[in-house]
Design a protein around this motif. Structure first.
Motif, PDB file in Angstrom:
ATOM      1  N   GLU A  51       0.842  -1.194   0.000  1.00 30.86           N
ATOM      2  CA  GLU A  51       0.000   0.000   0.000  1.00 30.86           C
ATOM      3  C   GLU A  51       0.883   1.253   0.000  1.00 30.86           C
ATOM      4  OE1 GLU A  51      -2.441  -0.475   3.452  1.00 30.86           O
ATOM      5  OE2 GLU A  51      -3.464  -2.220   2.646  1.00 30.86           O
ATOM      6  N   ILE A  52       1.955   1.215  -0.748  1.00 37.22           N
ATOM      7  CA  ILE A  52       2.916   2.311  -0.789  1.00 37.22           C
ATOM      8  C   ILE A  52       2.327   3.594  -1.349  1.00 37.22           C
ATOM      9  CG2 ILE A  52       3.932   1.880  -3.076  1.00 37.22           C
ATOM     10  CD1 ILE A  52       6.674   2.300  -1.623  1.00 37.22           C
ATOM     11  N   GLU A  53       1.277   3.422  -2.165  1.00 42.49           N
ATOM     12  CA  GLU A  53       0.671   4.602  -2.765  1.00 42.49           C
ATOM     13  C   GLU A  53      -0.068   5.474  -1.762  1.00 42.49           C
ATOM     14  OE1 GLU A  53      -2.213   1.216  -3.105  1.00 42.49           O
ATOM     15  OE2 GLU A  53      -0.147   1.390  -3.664  1.00 42.49           O
ATOM     16  N   HIS A  54      -0.393   4.875  -0.650  1.00 41.66           N
ATOM     17  CA  HIS A  54      -1.047   5.683   0.384  1.00 41.66           C
ATOM     18  C   HIS A  54      -0.005   6.538   1.076  1.00 41.66           C
ATOM     19  CE1 HIS A  54      -4.740   3.586  -0.360  1.00 41.66           C
ATOM     20  NE2 HIS A  54      -4.187   2.403  -0.065  1.00 41.66           N
ATOM     21  N   ASN A  55      -0.402   7.406   1.867  1.00 44.92           N
ATOM     22  CA  ASN A  55       0.487   8.377   2.477  1.00 44.92           C
ATOM     23  C   ASN A  55       1.600   7.731   3.276  1.00 44.92           C
ATOM     24  OD1 ASN A  55      -1.199   7.359   4.342  1.00 44.92           O
ATOM     25  ND2 ASN A  55      -1.948   9.312   5.111  1.00 44.92           N
ATOM     26  N   GLY A  56       2.727   8.407   3.342  1.00 46.64           N
ATOM     27  CA  GLY A  56       3.865   7.970   4.097  1.00 46.64           C
ATOM     28  C   GLY A  56       4.963   7.418   3.212  1.00 46.64           C
ATOM     29  N   ASN A  57       6.116   7.121   3.849  1.00 49.50           N
ATOM     30  CA  ASN A  57       7.278   6.568   3.166  1.00 49.50           C
ATOM     31  C   ASN A  57       7.669   5.296   3.893  1.00 49.50           C
ATOM     32  OD1 ASN A  57       9.522   6.093   1.691  1.00 49.50           O
ATOM     33  ND2 ASN A  57      10.587   7.982   2.252  1.00 49.50           N
TER      34      ASN A  57
END
Length: 190
Positions: free
Chosen positions: A98-104
Motif C-alpha cells: 500500500e505504498i501509494e497511500h500516504n507515508g514513506n
C-alpha cells in the motif's frame, strides 16, 4: 359339855413352772462383690504433615535452571521470536503493498530494521518476589476411644441364723392335802 368336833386342815395344790428362754442369734455376712474395669480401647491414626517447597521459579529467575527446562524455555522464546518476525514481515509487506497511500514505508522500515533495540542491563541473579512456592498441609490425627463397661459380680450371702428353743417344764410343787380329825367323839351307846 363336850361337843364333838371335826377338824379339817387343807393344803392347796401348787403348780411349779420352770422356763428356759430360747436364744436367737443372727449374723449377716457382707455381700461378696467383684468389680473389674477393662481398659478402654484407643486407636490413633495420623496422616503425616507435608511441606512442599518449589524453588524452580527462583532458580529460573537466577538463570540457573535444569537443562531440560532451559531447552524448553529457549524453544518457547525461539518460537515467540519466530512468530514476532513473521508478524513484522507480514505487516511490513502489507505497508509496501500500500505504498501509494500516504507515508514513506521504505524509509521507516529501514530505520526499524537497521537499528536493533538496545539491551537493558539489570541484575538478573536475584529471584523475583514470591519465587519460592511453599505449600504446607498439616497432619491429621484421628482418635477413636471406646470405653468398656465395668464387670460387676455381686453375690449376696444368706444370713446365718441360729435358734435354740426354749423349754417350759410344769410340775407339782405341792400336792393338795386334806387332813380330817375328829375330836370329842363319844359312843352313842353309852
Amino acid at each position: 359339855m363336850r361337843l364333838p368336833q371335826i377338824r379339817m386342815e387343807s393344803q392347796f395344790a401348787q403348780i411349779q413352772i420352770n422356763q428356759t428362754s430360747g436364744t436367737l442369734t443372727m449374723e449377716q455376712p457382707h455381700a461378696t462383690v467383684s468389680i473389674q474395669q477393662p481398659k478402654a480401647e484407643i486407636s490413633i491414626e495420623t496422616t503425616p504433615s507435608t511441606l512442599t517447597i518449589d524453588q524452580t521459579k527462583a532458580w529460573e529467575d537466577m538463570n540457573l535452571m535444569n537443562i531440560l527446562r532451559r531447552t524448553e524455555k529457549n524453544a518457547q522464546e525461539g518460537h515467540q521470536a519466530l512468530l514476532e518476525g513473521i508478524g513484522r514481515r507480514a505487516e511490513q509487506g502489507q505497508q509496501l503493498m500500500e505504498i501509494e497511500h500516504n507515508g514513506n514505508p521504505l524509509k521507516e522500515q529501514a530505520i526499524v530494521n537497521g537499528n536493533r533495540p538496545e539491551k537493558s542491563l539489570g541484575i538478573t541473579f536475584i529471584p523475583s518476589n514470591f519465587a519460592v512456592q511453599i505449600h504446607y498441609e498439616p497432619a491429621k490425627v484421628s482418635i477413636e476411644a471406646r470405653a468398656k463397661q465395668p464387670i460387676i459380680d455381686i453375690k449376696a450371702n444368706q444370713p446365718i441364723i441360729q435358734y435354740e428353743r426354749g423349754d417350759v417344764s410344769i410340775g407339782m410343787k405341792q400336792y393338795a392335802q386334806l387332813n380330817i380329825d375328829f375330836v370329842n367323839l363319844f359312843d352313842i351307846d353309852g
